[in-house]
Design an enzyme around this catalytic site. Sequence first.
Site, PDB file in Angstrom:
ATOM      1  N   ILE A 138       0.861  -1.190   0.000  1.00 14.24           N
ATOM      2  CA  ILE A 138       0.000   0.000   0.000  1.00 14.24           C
ATOM      3  C   ILE A 138       0.894   1.235   0.000  1.00 14.24           C
ATOM      4  O   ILE A 138       1.733   1.378   0.881  1.00 14.24           O
ATOM      5  CB  ILE A 138      -0.906   0.034   1.251  1.00 14.24           C
ATOM      6  CG1 ILE A 138      -1.667  -1.284   1.406  1.00 14.24           C
ATOM      7  CG2 ILE A 138      -1.863   1.204   1.176  1.00 14.24           C
ATOM      8  CD1 ILE A 138      -2.473  -1.358   2.701  1.00 14.24           C
ATOM      9  N   GLU A 192       5.623 -15.338  11.435  1.00  8.72           N
ATOM     10  CA  GLU A 192       6.985 -15.843  11.627  1.00  8.72           C
ATOM     11  C   GLU A 192       6.952 -17.039  12.589  1.00  8.72           C
ATOM     12  O   GLU A 192       6.003 -17.205  13.364  1.00  8.72           O
ATOM     13  CB  GLU A 192       7.877 -14.757  12.249  1.00  8.72           C
ATOM     14  CG  GLU A 192       7.865 -13.435  11.537  1.00  8.72           C
ATOM     15  CD  GLU A 192       8.665 -13.459  10.246  1.00  8.72           C
ATOM     16  OE1 GLU A 192       9.526 -14.347  10.085  1.00  8.72           O
ATOM     17  OE2 GLU A 192       8.399 -12.606   9.375  1.00  8.72           O
ATOM     18  N   ASP A 203       5.651  -4.592  16.132  1.00  6.98           N
ATOM     19  CA  ASP A 203       5.819  -4.364  14.699  1.00  6.98           C
ATOM     20  C   ASP A 203       4.885  -3.244  14.226  1.00  6.98           C
ATOM     21  O   ASP A 203       5.304  -2.333  13.499  1.00  6.98           O
ATOM     22  CB  ASP A 203       5.518  -5.666  13.940  1.00  6.98           C
ATOM     23  CG  ASP A 203       5.490  -5.481  12.438  1.00  6.98           C
ATOM     24  OD1 ASP A 203       6.562  -5.553  11.821  1.00  6.98           O
ATOM     25  OD2 ASP A 203       4.396  -5.257  11.880  1.00  6.98           O
ATOM     26  N   LYS A 207       5.825   0.728  12.759  1.00  4.33           N
ATOM     27  CA  LYS A 207       5.252   1.341  11.555  1.00  4.33           C
ATOM     28  C   LYS A 207       4.505   2.630  11.895  1.00  4.33           C
ATOM     29  O   LYS A 207       4.644   3.645  11.214  1.00  4.33           O
ATOM     30  CB  LYS A 207       4.315   0.348  10.865  1.00  4.33           C
ATOM     31  CG  LYS A 207       5.048  -0.881  10.318  1.00  4.33           C
ATOM     32  CD  LYS A 207       4.067  -1.988   9.963  1.00  4.33           C
ATOM     33  CE  LYS A 207       4.761  -3.217   9.404  1.00  4.33           C
ATOM     34  NZ  LYS A 207       3.852  -4.393   9.389  1.00  4.33           N
TER      35      LYS A 207
END
Lengths: 429, 429
Positions: A138, A192, A203, A207
């Site tokens: 995106i 993961e 995570d 971001k």
Amino acid sequence: MSLDSVSSLRVGIAGLGTVGATVARHLLDGAVSNVVVTRVSARDASKDRGFDMQNIAFSADPLKLATADDVDLVVELMGGQDGAALDLVRAALKAGKPVVTANKALVAAHANELSQLSANTGGAVVPLAYEAAVAGGIPVIKTLRQGLAGNQLQQIAGILNGTCNYILTRMDEAGLSFEAALQEAQEKGFAEADPELDVSGVDAAQKLSILSALAFDLRPDVSAMAVEGVERITEQDISFARQFDCVIRLIGVSRQADGKVYQKVTPMLVRKGGALAEVSNELNGLLFTSQPLGKLFLQGAGAGGGATASAVLADIADLARGDGQALFDRATADMTASASHQAPESEYYLRVGLADKPGSMAKATQILAENGVSIEEVVQRASNDGDGFLPVVFITHEVDESSLDNALKALQNEKNICNGVLSLPIFAD
Amino acid sequence: MSLDSVSSLRVGIAGLGTVGATVARHLLDGAVSNVVVTRVSARDASKDRGFDMQNIAFSADPLKLATADDVDLVVELMGGQDGAALDLVRAALKAGKPVVTANKALVAAHANELSQLSANTGGAVVPLAYEAAVAGGIPVIKTLRQGLAGNQLQQIAGILNGTCNYILTRMDEAGLSFEAALQEAQEKGFAEADPELDVSGVDAAQKLSILSALAFDLRPDVSAMAVEGVERITEQDISFARQFDCVIRLIGVSRQADGKVYQKVTPMLVRKGGALAEVSNELNGLLFTSQPLGKLFLQGAGAGGGATASAVLADIADLARGDGQALFDRATADMTASASHQAPESEYYLRVGLADKPGSMAKATQILAENGVSIEEVVQRASNDGDGFLPVVFITHEVDESSLDNALKALQNEKNICNGVLSLPIFAD
């Protein structure tokens, strides 16, 4: 505006995993005009990656890309917050070479150093592009910087972690437990082997910190951000949420009001029909609110080889066209420090373990009322966990965070009637 | 990459309606760095538009902006496919001045001349930016050119007309007739007094032709495009669609397959849960399919002062940063001509007026079968319009367009059993 059509931009790629190999293949197929791949670095020189290495130099040491005469642009796709990836990006910027990276951990953790190097090395901007670092394919960085240029950002709300979103979707749609959904995500390649960074919300926080820097001039600092993961969400919460016509999503919110920026990553209840509620499975989605535009919603693949390669290719195309920018508009030293601020007023979902005995409910509602928390709806389930406590859910009216915190503390102090509370904000778009 | 921070970009704005005044106000508030408004043109010099005109020159004649020494960039917000808007854009490009416009009709109708002027005037590119011309505030042009750079586009499917989308949404959600929904749209300012360009699908076709040029190198030519508006959609269709768990949306589709580009604007059935089905009321939405990214969905305000101003400001910011591009990557003379191609195979919704007498259904299904149209579902409503014909809906399996056309012709030739057919493709995302 000028494009030297005679000399091509010579690209060196460090890291030839799925993303790196996909980027190389597309560049070799001519996906971006005036770009050639001249040098790569990877662990294994001989592995077949689906493209012809004949005219491409190989460096066992990725650092070589920063100094090699045949590389104008360094593409870092090794990953890792520190180590070789950091060494390479640092060296390339110091050598005045533009860098494209997909590495959100590195950008978030070393924003201070990298913003300085990229904003001013030898008196000039050295572009550092990182579209792929946030929300995969995106084009969210370009949307913030170019598509919404001239707008005053008010809020960013994003589903920024595909692993968590897959888990929450499957818990809802297939009735899986958290553990079963996580395992399925791992089997499908959406999580993961060690999912800690994802399910803990870190995570997503990395971001969000990058988006807040671009939108609100806030210095990235994950450690200063309130971060709650999805580990505490149970099948019961999913089912309660459904009863209120909501789904649960892990959302990163960054919001500017009264000159302050509030940011948080937390699971939230989202009413069905709202754009973020429709973001399912491993997808990412972002809802921007700004003036004069209003609302803008983007949805797409937030991870995976193709999506990440797409964003890397787009950054390379920008640089080939001559449009490169520093990491941020200024060095982070000149940006506003992240700080913990009160959340905006919000409705909340409160799941309370309430003793299955007369007077518990009266006492609980009294404590909430005394602390200014007003209740819109209550749902009590007949079943209990066999420990004498029943799950009861309160939906509150809008309340400020400190009143809520006080109420929940008081409630949890009453150990004879309460054995735990989970509170989730209800997303208001 | 270089930005002359000493001298500012001097902007002249032609047209001070809601959009022009909003753009001016934001620029005067410093929304875009290094940009000043030096000159404006409007019908009425004295009207209060909420900003200070003291340091801004006024030209009664908009053409003056093309030649004025104090204007580096011309922003055309007068509207109109020809006339003063065309004169101004033409003159500005000939004078080597970059242009920003929100005028889709002008861009679509004069793509040939404008692409040539902008690709090469005096041997150089003169940027012509038009983000606001398609889908209002959604940065769809930048997404195609920058966000998806390096991708191979396969399909664009877009809800590009807010008026039609508002009408279709209200027919569904409030049970309104087409006429009542249109009137409501007009009262709310979502439809023009003369809604012909919108409801006929021509406005959407103009926008789609611009997107097809960017994505597929197709010369814009609305007259060569199959365009069906929303005028024939009845409350009955909306209600039938709901029965199949679908909504009806006016969609512009442009799709490349086997080296050919198929494009069409038509109402389609969209299954609920799909991204485009969730685009409600006056919003616009676009779904891009490309490699290596996969799917990307964008949704936002496609019209209105704030949304359009947002896109204009973003274009101005690009130019201020030194990133300007020609109308298209090449003059349209060098692009592929639009041509009529067979639609890709699709499922269809067929509403047939079938005579309420024995044998009609048998005959109709026989004709469909003989022409290779295979039926997945049939719904027949008990009520009829009093003319002896019943509305019957067939949902077909995937079928090619020519088989379907033959079947529908044969059916309509049987005047004793059939008094009309409406066929709508079913969108497959």
